[in-house]
Scaffold this motif. Structure first.
Motif, short mmCIF file in Angstrom:
data_model
loop_
_atom_site.label_atom_id
_atom_site.label_comp_id
_atom_site.label_asym_id
_atom_site.label_seq_id
_atom_site.Cartn_x
_atom_site.Cartn_y
_atom_site.Cartn_z
N TYR A 25 39.24 46.51 19.60
CA TYR A 25 38.47 47.38 20.34
C TYR A 25 39.41 47.18 22.27
CZ TYR A 25 36.29 45.01 16.90
OH TYR A 25 35.53 44.19 16.13
N LYS A 26 38.63 48.37 22.45
CA LYS A 26 39.12 48.74 24.03
C LYS A 26 37.79 47.60 24.51
CE LYS A 26 38.90 54.08 22.83
NZ LYS A 26 37.86 54.79 22.66
N THR A 57 38.38 53.33 12.87
CA THR A 57 37.69 51.82 12.87
C THR A 57 38.29 50.87 14.05
OG1 THR A 57 37.62 50.53 11.12
CG2 THR A 57 35.54 52.35 10.78
N GLY A 58 39.11 51.02 14.30
CA GLY A 58 40.16 50.16 15.05
C GLY A 58 40.41 48.71 14.16
N TYR A 59 40.51 49.30 12.79
CA TYR A 59 40.48 47.49 11.57
C TYR A 59 42.34 47.33 11.43
CZ TYR A 59 40.81 44.68 8.14
OH TYR A 59 41.08 43.85 6.52
N TYR A 83 47.41 51.23 27.13
CA TYR A 83 47.18 49.90 27.20
C TYR A 83 47.66 48.52 27.92
CZ TYR A 83 42.50 52.48 25.73
OH TYR A 83 41.72 53.75 25.51
N ASN A 84 47.44 47.83 27.82
CA ASN A 84 47.91 46.68 28.27
C ASN A 84 48.49 45.95 26.90
OD1 ASN A 84 48.02 46.75 30.95
ND2 ASN A 84 46.08 46.55 31.58
N THR A 102 41.50 42.86 22.69
CA THR A 102 40.54 43.24 22.81
C THR A 102 41.59 43.94 24.32
OG1 THR A 102 38.30 42.66 22.93
CG2 THR A 102 38.81 43.98 24.78
N LEU A 103 42.60 45.69 23.92
CA LEU A 103 43.03 45.75 25.46
C LEU A 103 42.73 46.27 26.39
CD1 LEU A 103 44.96 45.05 22.22
CD2 LEU A 103 46.32 47.55 23.45
#
Length: 127
Positions: A25-26, A57-59, A83-84, A102-103
């Motif tokens: 996720y963001k 979907t981020g999966y 992103y980190n 979560t990034l």
């Protein structure tokens, strides 16, 4: 006097497969698609990995086989430009594991320009 002796046997599996799945996720919510997910498995002190990318979907779902006796050390590394990176690791037995990430956004790079003030005219020049 009665003494009961019991013996226990430790079962060590000589090889196996570790599977990891979950969502990325963001920070602040929402799926992060296109992130790279690597599953590292230490196999006789040699890190071996398998890579995948997250869906819309981020999966993600990724598996890696190993040949050394278990348990084995694993690490999951998630990264995406801008992103980190995040990681998770554990010592595990063959099987399936789930972990969500979560990034957060990277801090913007510093402004590469340089300013100079002319002593003669007090003009500011930016390069």
């Amino acid at each position: 006097m009665f003494v009961s002796l019991t013996s226990s046997v430790l079962f060590v599996q000589a090889s196996g497969t570790v599977s990891c799945s979950g969502h990325v996720y963001k920070e602040g919510g929402g799926a992060l698609s296109g992130a790279t997910v690597r599953l590292y498995v230490m196999d006789y002190d040699v890190p071996k990995y398998t890579e995948t990318t997250t869906s819309s979907t981020g999966y993600y779902s990724v598996s890696r086989s190993f040949s050394q006796p278990s348990p084995v050390e694993i690490a999951v590394l998630v990264s995406k430009d801008g992103y980190n990176s995040e990681s998770w690791g554990d010592t595990v037995y063959p099987g399936s594991y789930s972990h969500d990430f979560t990034l957060s956004l990277e801090d913007p790079p510093p402004d590469p320009s340089v300013s100079w003030v002319s002593p003669a005219s007090n003009a500011v020049i930016t390069f």
